[in-house]
Write a protein that holds these residues in place. Structure first.
Motif, PDB file in Angstrom:
ATOM      1  N   THR A 255       0.829  -1.213   0.000  1.00  0.00           N
ATOM      2  CA  THR A 255       0.000   0.000   0.000  1.00  0.00           C
ATOM      3  C   THR A 255       0.862   1.260   0.000  1.00  0.00           C
ATOM      4  OG1 THR A 255      -0.100   0.162   2.401  1.00  0.00           O
ATOM      5  CG2 THR A 255      -1.733  -1.244   1.334  1.00  0.00           C
TER       6      THR A 255
ATOM      7  N   HIS B  47       9.042   5.842  10.337  1.00  0.00           N
ATOM      8  CA  HIS B  47       8.373   6.112   9.061  1.00  0.00           C
ATOM      9  C   HIS B  47       6.865   6.193   9.247  1.00  0.00           C
ATOM     10  CE1 HIS B  47      12.343   5.136   7.524  1.00  0.00           C
ATOM     11  NE2 HIS B  47      11.981   5.677   6.380  1.00  0.00           N
ATOM     12  N   GLN B  48       6.476   6.891  10.310  1.00  0.00           N
ATOM     13  CA  GLN B  48       5.077   7.160  10.605  1.00  0.00           C
ATOM     14  C   GLN B  48       4.801   8.654  10.432  1.00  0.00           C
ATOM     15  OE1 GLN B  48       3.079   4.444  11.265  1.00  0.00           O
ATOM     16  NE2 GLN B  48       5.024   3.392  10.825  1.00  0.00           N
ATOM     17  N   PRO B  49       3.542   9.032  10.198  1.00  0.00           N
ATOM     18  CA  PRO B  49       3.220  10.465  10.103  1.00  0.00           C
ATOM     19  C   PRO B  49       3.662  11.217  11.354  1.00  0.00           C
ATOM     20  CG  PRO B  49       1.374   9.124   9.369  1.00  0.00           C
ATOM     21  CD  PRO B  49       2.366   8.168   9.956  1.00  0.00           C
TER      22      PRO B  49
ATOM     23  N   LYS C  13       2.639   2.240   2.563  1.00  0.00           N
ATOM     24  CA  LYS C  13       2.710   2.751   3.923  1.00  0.00           C
ATOM     25  C   LYS C  13       3.392   1.717   4.809  1.00  0.00           C
ATOM     26  CE  LYS C  13      -0.144   4.319   7.787  1.00  0.00           C
ATOM     27  NZ  LYS C  13      -1.513   4.531   8.273  1.00  0.00           N
TER      28      LYS C  13
END
Length: 310
Positions: free
Chosen positions: A18, A218-220, A20
């Protein structure tokens, strides 16, 4: 709020298709969220199946920390006493909003957690820069902290970091999107993560550490809190005398070699503070709870067995 287990996200690559990066649970334990006054929403892991004095674990601060750093200790003690491990504000599954991060914010978030979740005197075990925040929390609410174990603590190095206006200027430079996006992407690439862990491990690096560090970074919003760390604003100026010297509880320092900090001023400090003691866990390079878990737990158990720390 209990969020349960992320069984569908058992590997950071799970959502690769995806585009993400999925963030699984750091620990195989019941998970909860706490709305705090100072730190926003804090995520934490808890195993309260055993009885006894609670143990609260606090991770370090860097580009990719989380409760995962404290996993060996969580696993060691979960069958012996109630154990909690928190994701500090800006990290892990906690709130990562774009705001001003400071030592006071982290210390008071820990205090909120001790008051609202633990609710009774506990033992605090903290790692690296998290030690400064844990010690500050012990000063704010001494009645809720029985003892402190500080693993590779910052604050005893002869080298001084930028503070005040110098740190503010550094953060302004790092706040330029083109600058910070590129820098953070470089620091949190798998090769960079592997490089930094290679410096921090005397032996082999557990592959799951690299994968979890990559996923959590690697998260918002993952860059916001680390930018304050990189600019030097999360270090308390003269933490040795301003924070540590005022702690009245029994304190154990566990250390050996560390690629990022030194303990040059620790021997002199110990000679002037009878409630502090230290033990070297060798051979290690910072992450001694991972490299020498049996030695680490044995040292902590000895410390807790001393009458004044009981």
């Amino acid at each position: 709020m209990d969020t349960g287990k992320d069984s569908a996200l058992s590997h950071p690559r799970a959502a690769a298709k995806t585009g993400k990066v999925a963030l699984p649970a750091a620990l195989d334990a019941p998970r909860h969220d706490l709305a705090t006054e100072h730190g926003g929403r804090i995520h934490y892991y808890a195993d309260t199946s055993a009885t006894g004095r609670p143990l609260v674990l606090v991770h370090s601060i860097n580009a990719a920390p989380s409760a995962f750093e404290m996993k060996p200790l969580f696993q060691q003690y979960r069958s012996q006493r109630p154990v909690y491990a928190i994701d500090l504000p800006g990290f892990g599954h906690s709130d990562r909003s774009n705001r001003r991060y400071s030592p006071s914010l982290f210390a008071n978030a820990i205090v909120d957690f001790l008051e609202k979740v633990v609710g009774k005197p506990c033992d605090l075990v903290a790692f690296s820069l998290g030690c400064e925040f844990a010690a500050q929390a012990a000063l704010i609410k001494p009645e809720l902290v029985e003892s402190l174990v500080l693993i590779s603590p910052t604050g005893f190095s002869a080298r001084r970091l930028p503070t005040g206006q110098a740190a503010e200027r550094a953060h302004r430079v790092l706040s330029v999107p083109v600058v910070n996006d590129g820098l953070f992407a470089l620091l949190t690439s798998r090769p960079s993560i592997r490089f930094f862990y290679k410096q921090a491990f005397h032996g082999a690096i557990p592959p799951e550490m690299i994968e979890y560090a990559y996923a959590t970074s690697h998260q918002p919003g993952a860059k916001y809190a680390p930018l304050y760390f990189l600019s030097g604003q999360l270090f308390t100026p003269n933490a040795r005398e301003g924070v540590y010297a005022n702690v009245a509880q029994p304190v154990l320092v566990l250390y050996d070699r560390d690629p990022n900090i030194d303990f040059h001023e620790l021997p002199d400090f110990l000679s002037h503070h009878s409630n502090w003691r230290a033990e070297r866990i060798a051979p290690t390079r910072g992450l001694l709870q991972w490299e020498q878990p049996a030695q680490t737990a044995a040292a902590i158990d000895r410390f807790w067995s001393i009458p004044q720390a009981a």
